[in-house]
Structure formats: structure tokens, C-alpha cells
Design a protein around this motif. Structure first.
Motif, PDB file in Angstrom:
ATOM      1  N   GLU A 137      24.822 -11.148  81.203  1.00 29.08           N
ATOM      2  CA  GLU A 137      24.149 -12.262  80.537  1.00 29.08           C
ATOM      3  C   GLU A 137      25.093 -13.294  79.921  1.00 29.08           C
ATOM      4  O   GLU A 137      24.916 -14.495  80.120  1.00 29.08           O
ATOM      5  CB  GLU A 137      23.210 -11.717  79.448  1.00 29.08           C
ATOM      6  CG  GLU A 137      22.147 -10.763  79.992  1.00 29.08           C
ATOM      7  CD  GLU A 137      21.233 -10.245  78.907  1.00 29.08           C
ATOM      8  OE1 GLU A 137      20.713 -11.079  78.140  1.00 29.08           O
ATOM      9  OE2 GLU A 137      21.037  -9.024  78.819  1.00 29.08           O
ATOM     10  N   TYR A 158      22.728 -11.592  70.995  1.00 26.93           N
ATOM     11  CA  TYR A 158      24.084 -11.120  71.274  1.00 26.93           C
ATOM     12  C   TYR A 158      24.867 -10.934  69.974  1.00 26.93           C
ATOM     13  O   TYR A 158      25.678 -10.016  69.847  1.00 26.93           O
ATOM     14  CB  TYR A 158      24.812 -12.102  72.196  1.00 26.93           C
ATOM     15  CG  TYR A 158      24.032 -12.459  73.441  1.00 26.93           C
ATOM     16  CD1 TYR A 158      23.419 -11.477  74.207  1.00 26.93           C
ATOM     17  CD2 TYR A 158      23.894 -13.785  73.843  1.00 26.93           C
ATOM     18  CE1 TYR A 158      22.692 -11.804  75.344  1.00 26.93           C
ATOM     19  CE2 TYR A 158      23.175 -14.116  74.985  1.00 26.93           C
ATOM     20  CZ  TYR A 158      22.577 -13.128  75.730  1.00 26.93           C
ATOM     21  OH  TYR A 158      21.857 -13.448  76.847  1.00 26.93           O
ATOM     22  N   GLU A 196      30.809  -1.440  77.029  1.00 32.19           N
ATOM     23  CA  GLU A 196      29.486  -1.971  76.709  1.00 32.19           C
ATOM     24  C   GLU A 196      29.517  -3.491  76.612  1.00 32.19           C
ATOM     25  O   GLU A 196      28.608  -4.179  77.098  1.00 32.19           O
ATOM     26  CB  GLU A 196      28.985  -1.378  75.392  1.00 32.19           C
ATOM     27  CG  GLU A 196      28.600   0.088  75.480  1.00 32.19           C
ATOM     28  CD  GLU A 196      27.999   0.596  74.183  1.00 32.19           C
ATOM     29  OE1 GLU A 196      27.290  -0.190  73.507  1.00 32.19           O
ATOM     30  OE2 GLU A 196      28.234   1.766  73.837  1.00 32.19           O
ATOM     31  N   LEU A 253      27.549  -6.213  79.081  1.00 34.01           N
ATOM     32  CA  LEU A 253      26.709  -7.283  78.564  1.00 34.01           C
ATOM     33  C   LEU A 253      27.207  -8.641  79.040  1.00 34.01           C
ATOM     34  O   LEU A 253      26.421  -9.515  79.410  1.00 34.01           O
ATOM     35  CB  LEU A 253      26.681  -7.236  77.035  1.00 34.01           C
ATOM     36  CG  LEU A 253      25.813  -8.287  76.337  1.00 34.01           C
ATOM     37  CD1 LEU A 253      24.341  -8.087  76.679  1.00 34.01           C
ATOM     38  CD2 LEU A 253      26.009  -8.241  74.829  1.00 34.01           C
TER      39      LEU A 253
END
Length: 204
Positions: free
Chosen positions: A127, A85, A119, A123
Motif C-alpha cells: 500500500e 499507517y 511487517e 505493508l
């Protein structure tokens, strides 16, 4: 006999003299010798310089207690968990900065920021929302290490001071501080884990 002894002595002297003045044999290049390199004359032989990759020598760490070892292992797991990440956030932030620098159109800049935010949210919903508090804290620190900016400063830059305040307030509820910075001296364990993983920040 004296003549033979004198002859032997003369040959020895001449041999020593020739050995002292002997020059290296000329370097003969073959058809495949196309790499230029520096040479060093060693004992009459030409030796090429060979540059080796950096070699890191490290000792085995001894922990004071099993609890310290368990904490280190837990930290290592958390660092490696959030590292993908961090890479994404750093790459996406740098791309956004490049895109914004290429246009002076405020409408286009707003669109670029919106796409980046979408985006990140995607994400997050897939997650990042499942990270533990400890993993979230490591993530915030490593984003600062990767980008050179705190998470708070990035939000403020892109979305304004009010949004940054709201994000900071929400983060506080979960025990996070978006203004937290990364100090390699204070985070020696994290630095060691990153080095062992072979990770180098683009900001370093």
C-alpha cells in the motif's frame, strides 16, 4: 376584627420565620440508589453533581479564496489517507520497544527487529508505495507526532547509522526528509483535521 387581624399577622410572621429556618428534607434512598455522588443544596433541594463530557465549540472556517479551500481539502484527504499507517507504525514501534525491553538476548532482539522490518516492508509493498509525494511527507510528519521520534532516528536506533543514511538518501530522491519533525504550531491545519477526526496520539 382586631383580634382576627392580629392572628393573621402572627401567622404570617411565623410562616416567614419557618420558611427562613426550614431545612432540606432528608434524602431517602431507594433500593436501586447505589451510585454515590456529591450533592449541592439549592433552594432547599438536594441536587446531584453530574459530570458531563468535554464539549468543544468551534466556528466555521472562512477561507480567503477557493484555492485555499482546495488546498485544505487536499490536505485533509492526505491526512486521513495516511492516518491508518501512522496508527500501525506507532503501535508496532511501541510493541517492539516493549519486546526489546523484556529480553537481553541480542540474537532475540535482532530477530524481533527483523520481524518488525518484515511487517513494515510487507505493508510498504502492498500500500504505502502508492502514496503520493505529498502524502509521504504528511506520513513522515505524523510518525514523528505519533512516536516522538523522527523516521531517521527510528531507523538509526533499530538498524544503525549506515542504514539510516541509506534510507535518508533514498528518501531525498523522492523529495522527503526522514529527519523532518512535527510542530503543532506550524501544522495547525493538520492538528485541526486530526481533532475533527477525533484522533488522539498515544504520544500526547
Amino acid at each position: 376584627m382586631k383580634f382576627i387581624g392580629f392572628l393573621l399577622l402572627f401567622c404570617c410572621v411565623m410562616g416567614i420565620s419557618n420558611a427562613q429556618t426550614k431545612t432540606p428534607a432528608p434524602l431517602i434512598l431507594g433500593k436501586n440508589d447505589t451510585i454515590r455522588t456529591y450533592l449541592t443544596v439549592d433552594s432547599g433541594k438536594m441536587m446531584p453533581w453530574i459530570v458531563l463530557n468535554e464539549i468543544k465549540i468551534s466556528d466555521t472556517r472562512i477561507f480567503k479564496s477557493q484555492a485555499d479551500l482546495d488546498n485544505y481539502r487536499r490536505l485533509r484527504y492526505n491526512v486521513l489517507k495516511v492516518l491508518p499507517y501512522v496508527k500501525f507504525a506507532g503501535a508496532r514501534y511501541r510493541q517492539l520497544q516493549r519486546d526489546l525491553a523484556l529480553t537481553g538476548d541480542r540474537h532475540k532482539q535482532k530477530e524481533l527487529i527483523g520481524n518488525c522490518e518484515t511487517e513494515i516492508k510487507t505493508l510498504f509493498n502492498k500500500e504505502i508505495k502508492d502514496l503520493t509525494i505529498s502524502q509521504g511527507e504528511v506520513l513522515i510528519k505524523l510518525i514523528n507526532r505519533e512516536t516522538g521520534n523522527t523516521s531517521y532516528a527510528m531507523v538509526k536506533e533499530l538498524k544503525g547509522g549506515f542504514k539510516a543514511f541509506l534510507f535518508q538518501s533514498a528518501a531525498r530522491i523522492f523529495g522527503h526528509d526522514l529527519k523532518e519533525t512535527y510542530d503543532p504550531e506550524e501544522q495547525k491545519d493538520i492538528e485541526a483535521i486530526l481533532n475533527q477526526a477525533g484522533y488522539v496520539s498515544s504520544n500526547n
